[in-house]
Design a protein around this motif. Sequence first.
Motif, PDB file in Angstrom:
ATOM      1  N   VAL A  18       0.834  -1.209   0.000  1.00 35.88           N
ATOM      2  CA  VAL A  18       0.000   0.000   0.000  1.00 35.88           C
ATOM      3  C   VAL A  18       0.864   1.252   0.000  1.00 35.88           C
ATOM      4  CG1 VAL A  18      -0.256   0.085   2.532  1.00 35.88           C
ATOM      5  CG2 VAL A  18      -2.023   1.086   1.068  1.00 35.88           C
ATOM      6  N   THR A  19       2.025   1.125   0.614  1.00 37.50           N
ATOM      7  CA  THR A  19       2.963   2.242   0.570  1.00 37.50           C
ATOM      8  C   THR A  19       4.385   1.727   0.696  1.00 37.50           C
ATOM      9  OG1 THR A  19       3.457   4.449   1.401  1.00 37.50           O
ATOM     10  CG2 THR A  19       2.975   2.765   3.055  1.00 37.50           C
ATOM     11  N   GLU A  20       5.303   2.600   0.424  1.00 38.85           N
ATOM     12  CA  GLU A  20       6.730   2.300   0.561  1.00 38.85           C
ATOM     13  C   GLU A  20       7.322   3.600   1.086  1.00 38.85           C
ATOM     14  OE1 GLU A  20       8.809  -0.027  -2.739  1.00 38.85           O
ATOM     15  OE2 GLU A  20       9.718   1.936  -2.953  1.00 38.85           O
ATOM     16  N   ALA A 262       0.518  13.242  -6.588  1.00 41.29           N
ATOM     17  CA  ALA A 262      -0.650  13.815  -7.262  1.00 41.29           C
ATOM     18  C   ALA A 262      -0.840  13.165  -8.640  1.00 41.29           C
ATOM     19  CB  ALA A 262      -0.487  15.323  -7.394  1.00 41.29           C
ATOM     20  N   ALA A 263       0.263  12.930  -9.336  1.00 42.88           N
ATOM     21  CA  ALA A 263       0.171  12.326 -10.680  1.00 42.88           C
ATOM     22  C   ALA A 263      -0.369  10.895 -10.590  1.00 42.88           C
ATOM     23  CB  ALA A 263       1.553  12.349 -11.342  1.00 42.88           C
ATOM     24  N   ILE A 264       0.079  10.170  -9.588  1.00 44.83           N
ATOM     25  CA  ILE A 264      -0.397   8.783  -9.418  1.00 44.83           C
ATOM     26  C   ILE A 264      -1.893   8.796  -9.106  1.00 44.83           C
ATOM     27  CG2 ILE A 264      -0.224   6.742  -7.921  1.00 44.83           C
ATOM     28  CD1 ILE A 264       2.817   7.449  -7.665  1.00 44.83           C
ATOM     29  N   GLU A 288      -4.919  22.211  -1.612  1.00 39.33           N
ATOM     30  CA  GLU A 288      -3.653  21.593  -2.008  1.00 39.33           C
ATOM     31  C   GLU A 288      -3.533  20.339  -1.170  1.00 39.33           C
ATOM     32  OE1 GLU A 288      -0.246  24.424  -1.979  1.00 39.33           O
ATOM     33  OE2 GLU A 288      -1.831  25.923  -2.053  1.00 39.33           O
ATOM     34  N   TRP A 289      -3.994  19.233  -1.736  1.00 36.48           N
ATOM     35  CA  TRP A 289      -4.031  17.956  -1.026  1.00 36.48           C
ATOM     36  C   TRP A 289      -2.651  17.316  -1.108  1.00 36.48           C
ATOM     37  CZ3 TRP A 289      -7.463  13.267  -2.970  1.00 36.48           C
ATOM     38  CH2 TRP A 289      -7.554  12.312  -1.948  1.00 36.48           C
ATOM     39  N   ASN A 290      -2.348  16.451  -0.144  1.00 31.22           N
ATOM     40  CA  ASN A 290      -1.046  15.771  -0.184  1.00 31.22           C
ATOM     41  C   ASN A 290      -1.153  14.345  -0.742  1.00 31.22           C
ATOM     42  OD1 ASN A 290      -2.286  14.390   1.864  1.00 31.22           O
ATOM     43  ND2 ASN A 290      -0.915  15.087   3.489  1.00 31.22           N
ATOM     44  N   HIS A 291      -2.376  13.903  -1.072  1.00 27.75           N
ATOM     45  CA  HIS A 291      -2.595  12.550  -1.591  1.00 27.75           C
ATOM     46  C   HIS A 291      -1.895  11.506  -0.711  1.00 27.75           C
ATOM     47  CE1 HIS A 291      -3.096  15.369  -4.977  1.00 27.75           C
ATOM     48  NE2 HIS A 291      -4.176  14.646  -5.168  1.00 27.75           N
ATOM     49  N   ALA A 292      -2.132  11.660   0.587  1.00 26.90           N
ATOM     50  CA  ALA A 292      -1.505  10.767   1.562  1.00 26.90           C
ATOM     51  C   ALA A 292      -1.969   9.320   1.361  1.00 26.90           C
ATOM     52  CB  ALA A 292      -1.852  11.235   2.977  1.00 26.90           C
ATOM     53  N   TYR A 293      -3.211   9.164   0.976  1.00 27.13           N
ATOM     54  CA  TYR A 293      -3.778   7.825   0.748  1.00 27.13           C
ATOM     55  C   TYR A 293      -4.639   7.908  -0.506  1.00 27.13           C
ATOM     56  CZ  TYR A 293      -2.369   6.791   5.529  1.00 27.13           C
ATOM     57  OH  TYR A 293      -1.635   6.598   6.670  1.00 27.13           O
ATOM     58  N   CYS A 294      -4.934   6.736  -1.064  1.00 31.21           N
ATOM     59  CA  CYS A 294      -5.871   6.705  -2.189  1.00 31.21           C
ATOM     60  C   CYS A 294      -6.986   5.694  -1.887  1.00 31.21           C
ATOM     61  CB  CYS A 294      -5.151   6.356  -3.488  1.00 31.21           C
ATOM     62  SG  CYS A 294      -6.295   6.461  -4.886  1.00 31.21           S
ATOM     63  N   PRO A 295      -7.955   6.104  -1.058  1.00 37.16           N
ATOM     64  CA  PRO A 295      -9.055   5.183  -0.753  1.00 37.16           C
ATOM     65  C   PRO A 295     -10.004   5.041  -1.935  1.00 37.16           C
ATOM     66  CG  PRO A 295      -9.416   7.305   0.303  1.00 37.16           C
ATOM     67  CD  PRO A 295      -8.085   7.403  -0.382  1.00 37.16           C
ATOM     68  N   LEU A 358      -5.543   2.022  -2.123  1.00 39.04           N
ATOM     69  CA  LEU A 358      -4.671   1.539  -3.202  1.00 39.04           C
ATOM     70  C   LEU A 358      -3.244   2.037  -2.995  1.00 39.04           C
ATOM     71  CD1 LEU A 358      -7.052   2.249  -6.226  1.00 39.04           C
ATOM     72  CD2 LEU A 358      -6.772   0.120  -4.924  1.00 39.04           C
ATOM     73  N   PRO A 359      -2.272   1.298  -3.521  1.00 34.05           N
ATOM     74  CA  PRO A 359      -0.877   1.751  -3.391  1.00 34.05           C
ATOM     75  C   PRO A 359      -0.694   3.154  -3.953  1.00 34.05           C
ATOM     76  CG  PRO A 359      -0.961  -0.495  -4.215  1.00 34.05           C
ATOM     77  CD  PRO A 359      -2.378  -0.002  -4.197  1.00 34.05           C
ATOM     78  N   ILE A 360      -0.075   4.009  -3.173  1.00 35.99           N
ATOM     79  CA  ILE A 360       0.277   5.356  -3.654  1.00 35.99           C
ATOM     80  C   ILE A 360       1.535   5.798  -2.911  1.00 35.99           C
ATOM     81  CG2 ILE A 360      -1.372   6.546  -2.076  1.00 35.99           C
ATOM     82  CD1 ILE A 360      -1.723   8.601  -4.428  1.00 35.99           C
TER      83      ILE A 360
END
Length: 381
Positions: A18-20, A262-264, A288-295, A358-360
């Motif tokens: 989910v993350t790295e 953001a691109a992902i 200005e979101w940080n896209h910390a997660y992609c639920p 989802l992985p982001i």
Amino acid sequence: MQPLGAQDDMISQRPVFVTEPHLPPLQEFIPYLEKLWASKRLTNGGPFHEQLEKELAAYLGVQHLSLFSNGTIALVTALQALRISGEVITTPYTFVATAHSLIWNNIKPVFVDVDPGTCNLDPARIEEAITPATTAILPVHCYGLPCDVDRIQRIADTYGLKVIYDAAHAFGVKQDGASILNHGDLSVLSFHATKVFNTFEGGAIICPDAKIKQRIDYLKNFGFADEVTVVAPGINGKMNEVSAAMGLLQLQHVDQALVTRAAIHRRYQDAFADVPSLRLLQAPTGLEWNHAYCPLFVGPDHPVSRDALYALLKKHGIHARRYFYPLVSSFPMYRGLPSAAPEHLPHAQTLADQVICLPIYPTLRAEDQERLIGIILQTAR
Ligand code: T4K
């Protein structure tokens, strides 16, 4: 819909999580370590700690902050700093640390349902949960999307409550150019390895003025005001110098990391735009979101259930996570509370039953993202 096993040939691919953690080039970290080895100053407010507090405050657009060893100890300390007691209104749709920080202060959590559009505490449901024992509200900017800070503040002002934001997900988030970390009485960040900005482990309390920062600094260092004076039953919540050095280096890379995230996220949005049974969160205008997660929320009309999709991805080596399932209110230490009754929290329950994160992360390979998008889209046919 094609049979779920149709892509078995891909199962041998390397796992995707989910993350790295975002790690800058190792050679850029070596000079920091050399300084540490030379100075032998490893912790207790060393030079990297002091520098990071200043640089982070400037970067985030806040007055003051106090660094911590992790976000959970920072939450526990924020509640101590404001002497919060009795009952605190909070969300069940979060990581367990939010509610646990209340229990560690002998405070009773009172769970209130969330707004399904934002996944955050629903301000329309807060007032009915206030009792004479209520002293504060502990909302979470879930996934980095801001709470309705103005309505929450109006309620807090009316009833004389404090507001502490669990901003573990909200590093760098701005609304209309202003940091969302300046709302409420205090905000708490996490710099855990899995976060947008990491110091391996770490966290911070955003402080509106120098006086409260001073009290928090005492509290995170056992209550020591000087060598012989202890002013509070403090804890050891200090950030060490290796983590602080990592933070200084991460600051040089975080803007690029945010652009890549953001691109992902955009690619996920494009990919699922035509699938009405799959929902991604929408950032409000001016954020200005940080896209910390992609639920991703898997609706009841999707041909495959959330859990079947989770299992399918896992079978293909894609380790998505169901943040935040189960609801915090369903765990044994909370489920006996009247406010934890599932019928009291219908929106939170639905989100928990539908979510799959989802992985982001900046180093997510395009081919891995396309592969997992393909698997998900296949379930929509
Ligand atoms: N409030 C909120 C709203 C929070 O979300 C959190 C933490 C806190 C408070 C408390 O802040 P801290 O005290 O943690 O600073 C993870 C994190 O441990 C936790 O920090 C985070 N929220 C939570 C949402 O997620 P787990 O149990 O899911 O982590 P784990 O170890 O399963 O890691 C997830 C994936 O990340 C792994 O599958 C692989 C990858 N990973 C993880 C680590 C730790 C790596 O690649 N490298 C690593 O070092 O809780």
